[in-house]
Design a protein around this motif. Structure first.
Motif, short mmCIF file in Angstrom:
data_model
loop_
_atom_site.label_atom_id
_atom_site.label_comp_id
_atom_site.label_asym_id
_atom_site.label_seq_id
_atom_site.Cartn_x
_atom_site.Cartn_y
_atom_site.Cartn_z
N LEU A 231 28.24 3.55 38.87
CA LEU A 231 28.89 3.46 37.55
C LEU A 231 28.71 2.06 36.96
CD1 LEU A 231 30.67 4.59 35.28
CD2 LEU A 231 32.68 4.15 36.72
N THR A 232 28.83 1.05 37.82
CA THR A 232 28.64 -0.32 37.33
C THR A 232 27.22 -0.51 36.78
OG1 THR A 232 30.20 -1.05 39.02
CG2 THR A 232 28.92 -2.76 37.93
N GLN A 233 26.23 0.05 37.48
CA GLN A 233 24.83 0.00 37.00
C GLN A 233 24.71 0.68 35.64
OE1 GLN A 233 22.48 -1.62 38.49
NE2 GLN A 233 22.52 -1.35 40.72
N ASP A 234 25.34 1.85 35.52
CA ASP A 234 25.28 2.59 34.25
C ASP A 234 25.87 1.77 33.11
OD1 ASP A 234 24.12 4.68 35.54
OD2 ASP A 234 25.94 5.93 35.62
N ILE A 235 27.00 1.11 33.41
CA ILE A 235 27.65 0.27 32.40
C ILE A 235 26.73 -0.87 31.99
CG2 ILE A 235 29.57 -1.34 31.99
CD1 ILE A 235 31.24 0.42 33.95
N ALA A 236 26.13 -1.51 32.99
CA ALA A 236 25.24 -2.64 32.72
C ALA A 236 24.08 -2.21 31.82
CB ALA A 236 24.72 -3.21 34.04
N GLY A 244 27.25 -8.24 37.21
CA GLY A 244 28.53 -8.95 37.37
C GLY A 244 29.43 -8.78 36.16
N GLU A 245 28.85 -8.86 34.98
CA GLU A 245 29.65 -8.67 33.75
C GLU A 245 30.18 -7.24 33.69
OE1 GLU A 245 27.08 -11.76 30.89
OE2 GLU A 245 26.57 -9.61 30.98
N ALA A 246 29.32 -6.30 34.04
CA ALA A 246 29.73 -4.89 33.99
C ALA A 246 30.88 -4.63 34.97
CB ALA A 246 28.53 -3.99 34.32
N GLU A 247 30.78 -5.21 36.16
CA GLU A 247 31.82 -5.02 37.17
C GLU A 247 33.16 -5.61 36.69
OE1 GLU A 247 31.65 -3.28 39.95
OE2 GLU A 247 33.50 -3.93 40.91
#
Ligand code: ATP
Ligand code: MG
Length: 359
Positions: A231-236, A244-247
């Motif tokens: 999910l963090t990758q998808d957000i990024a 890091g920003e996405a997380e």
């Protein structure tokens, strides 16, 4: 031989549970509050940069060291004793049978000799420890002993980090054992029925771990590649952020509206589907064909409503792990925050509980 560092025994009066996980350094301090009662004094989750820890291996020592340092500072505690854990993959454990009545040194020698047969590493590359479980059920006059061998380098990198930050490691546990101590506190919250099968699903950063337990004893463990990192990758990707920003944005709930209407529901559906698949796999590879309860843990369990989605998909009663439920809280701990963070604090909680081990 006698060990420098016992994996099991510790008479430490006060200690912190310190979990160095893929996404964060997590610390928990518990104190005793009467008979079998605990109080949560404080806890901290200090997020780590991506890939600082990979598959339980500390890849970026500096990053982890500064993560542990700032976690401890944020704790605002004077306690410097810590209980840490090794990933299960760094440890081999084996039950052996030993004749009872041996002197300590004879037992040491026997265990060392047995280890040579059971452990596929050179004896000078491992730390060896053992714990007497009790009289053997099958052969009278003999003892069941749990032999645990851990890779020295994996132990030493963790010790070095604690040391560099001024913390003293008094317990080196195994992550899966620590999680089980916390699980015991969760399983008490379920209605009791003898022979009940419960599956604990730890949905972490890159991995989802299923542990099936019957009467609180693990009968099956399986890990698969799925976790919140997807999910963090998808957000990024979607919002043009670094990982890091996405997380950070994900954890602080500061993402555009379409995150909640598109990305998150899609991920949650996939998560529920993965859980259902993991259960199917458990059924096809064992004699089990039903589970009574699902306990969701890890950061993946922090998603709003995920318990209902999983229950709907699997048709199994599903709860979110909170090993701190029923504990008293110090005035430094906010109940709402703890409730949300609790599922991802299973290991750290289990480690903090080591303070109360009978020894
Ligand atoms: N409130 C939240 N909502 C959604 N996802 C969250 C939330 N809090 C944490 N996560 C996600 O959960 C994941 C981290 O979970 P957890 O802390 O259990 O993993 P970990 O223990 O670091 O990983 P591992 O066990 O694989 O080493 C991250 O992907 C993080 O973004
Ligand atoms: Mg974890």
């Amino acid at each position: 031989m006698r060990l420098d560092l016992s994996l099991f025994n510790s008479k430490a009066r006060s200690l912190l549970g310190l979990d160095i996980s893929s996404s964060a350094v997590k610390m928990v301090e518990l104190s005793g509050a009467g008979h079998n009662e605990y109080r949560v004094e404080r806890y901290v989750i200090e997020v780590l940069p991506k890939d600082a820890v990979v598959d339980g291996i500390i890849a970026d020592v500096d990053a982890v060291q500064s993560g542990v340092r700032s976690a401890w500072k944020r704790m605002g505690t004077s306690v410097r004793n810590v209980a840490m854990a090794l990933p299960a993959a760094a440890v081999i454990s084996k039950k052996i049978i030993v004749q009872s009545g041996l002197r300590d040194d004879e037992l040491d020698d026997f265990v060392t000799a047995e280890a040579g047969q059971h452990v596929p590493f050179a004896i000078d590359e491992i730390n060896l420890d053992y714990q007497i479980i009790g009289p053997s059920a099958s052969s009278p006059g003999e003892l069941e002993v749990l032999l645990v061998a851990s890779k020295k380098d994996r132990v030493e990198d963790r010790l070095a980090i604690a040391d560099a930050v001024g913390l003293k490691t008094v317990v080196m546990d195994v992550e899966s054992y620590a999680a089980l101590s916390a699980f015991e506190l969760v399983s008490r919250q379920l209605p009791y029925s003898s022979g009940a099968v419960v599956t604990l699903l730890d949905i972490g950063t890159n991995a989802m771990r299923l542990t099936a337990l019957r009467d609180d004893t693990p009968v099956y463990v399986k890990e698969q590649a799925f976790g919140g990192g997807i999910l963090t990758q998808d957000i990024a990707r979607r919002y043009g952020m670094s990982y890091g920003e996405a997380e950070a944005a994900k954890r602080s709930n500061s993402l555009p509206d379409d995150y909640e209407t598109e990305l998150l529901p899609q991920f949650s559906d996939n998560l529920a589907l993965e859980v259902a698949r993991a259960l199917q796999f458990f059924f096809t590879s064992t004699q089990f064909n039903k589970v009574d309860h699902i306990v969701l843990a890890g950061g993946g369990a922090a998603i709003d409503g995920i318990d209902k989605l999983v229950a709907a998909r699997t048709q199994v009663n599903t709860i979110i792990a909170n090993p701190f439920a029923g504990m008293m809280l110090s005035d430094k701990v906010r109940a709402n925050n703890l409730q949300a963070d609790a599922p991802s604090l299973m290991n750290a909680c289990g480690l903090a509980l080591r303070r109360f081990d009978p020894s």
